[in-house]
Write a protein that holds these residues in place. Structure first.
Motif, short mmCIF file in Angstrom:
data_model
loop_
_atom_site.label_atom_id
_atom_site.label_comp_id
_atom_site.label_asym_id
_atom_site.label_seq_id
_atom_site.Cartn_x
_atom_site.Cartn_y
_atom_site.Cartn_z
N UNK A 155 38.64 47.97 36.95
CA UNK A 155 39.22 46.69 36.56
C UNK A 155 38.60 45.62 37.45
N UNK A 156 38.29 44.49 36.87
CA UNK A 156 37.78 43.35 37.64
C UNK A 156 38.53 42.10 37.20
N UNK A 157 38.72 41.19 38.14
CA UNK A 157 39.36 39.91 37.83
C UNK A 157 38.34 38.80 37.97
N UNK A 158 38.23 37.98 36.93
CA UNK A 158 37.36 36.81 36.94
C UNK A 158 38.22 35.57 37.03
N UNK A 159 37.63 34.49 37.49
CA UNK A 159 38.34 33.22 37.52
C UNK A 159 38.74 32.78 36.13
N UNK A 160 39.78 31.99 36.07
CA UNK A 160 40.30 31.55 34.78
C UNK A 160 39.93 30.11 34.47
N UNK A 161 40.49 29.62 33.40
CA UNK A 161 40.24 28.26 32.94
C UNK A 161 41.53 27.73 32.33
N UNK A 162 41.93 26.57 32.77
CA UNK A 162 43.07 25.88 32.16
C UNK A 162 42.66 24.43 32.01
N UNK A 174 38.35 34.41 42.86
CA UNK A 174 37.74 35.55 42.18
C UNK A 174 36.24 35.62 42.45
N UNK A 175 35.61 34.50 42.75
CA UNK A 175 34.19 34.50 43.08
C UNK A 175 33.94 34.88 44.53
N UNK A 176 34.98 34.78 45.36
CA UNK A 176 34.82 35.02 46.79
C UNK A 176 35.16 36.44 47.20
N UNK A 177 36.04 37.11 46.45
CA UNK A 177 36.47 38.45 46.83
C UNK A 177 37.02 39.19 45.61
N UNK A 178 37.14 40.50 45.76
CA UNK A 178 37.77 41.29 44.70
C UNK A 178 39.26 41.00 44.70
#
Length: 170
Positions: free
Chosen positions: A117-124, A94-98
């Motif tokens: 709409x945008x997608x951000x990196x997640x967290x687990x 998500x930090x490298x491309x849409x």
């Protein structure tokens, strides 16, 4: 005229809630009146001029509260400026491309007339429960891939758009 913006989110373990609070902070720093709330708690949108709705992605679907919010408030949302975000990939993609939204979220965006709409990196991390989450963590694929600088930058763009509504009277 101050524009009131609701940032609503669907989050199971809290990481998407943290992204929503970051969006709210950036909007507030831009001079907007902002309220950040769990999507499951919101009953009425009449006091908001614009909405940002975010949801954690699980197997290509938004977290339940985000889906229900979109369905429950579809009429009110279609009459307001709306921005969507998802949090999901457990890698740096998500930090490298849409990353386009999954089909279910794309349908929500289309039905409600979302501006973007945008997608951000997640967290687990260790807070996660459930069999699938534990399997992912055991495989070493968990971690925190959220980019809060990117979130703030995106939210600043949203704030500029909301401010332009103020100038044009929309």
């Amino acid at each position: 005229m101050t524009h009131a913006v609701l940032v609503a989110y669907g989050s199971t373990y809290g990481s998407t809630a943290e992204l929503a609070r970051s969006v709210g902070t950036a909007l507030g720093e831009a001079g907007l009146e902002v309220e950040v709330r769990s999507a499951g708690e919101v009953r009425d949108l009449s006091s908001y001029d614009a909405v940002v709705l975010g949801g954690a992605l699980y197997a290509g679907r938004w977290q339940r509260d985000a889906r229900r919010f979109a369905r429950r408030h579809r009429r009110a949302l279609s009459g307001r400026p709306l921005w969507l975000f998802s949090s999901g990939p457990l890698d740096s993609s998500a930090s490298l491309r849409d990353i386009p939204p999954p089909p279910s979220v794309r349908r929500v965006a289309h039905r409600l007339g979302a501006r973007v709409h945008v997608t951000f990196g997640g967290c687990l991390d260790e807070r996660a429960r459930g069999r699938v989450a534990r399997m992912i963590l055991r495989s070493g694929k968990g971690g925190d891939f959220r980019d809060f600088d990117a979130v703030s930058k995106w939210a600043s763009g949203v704030a500029r758009e909301v401010a332009s509504f103020r100038e044009t009277g929309d």
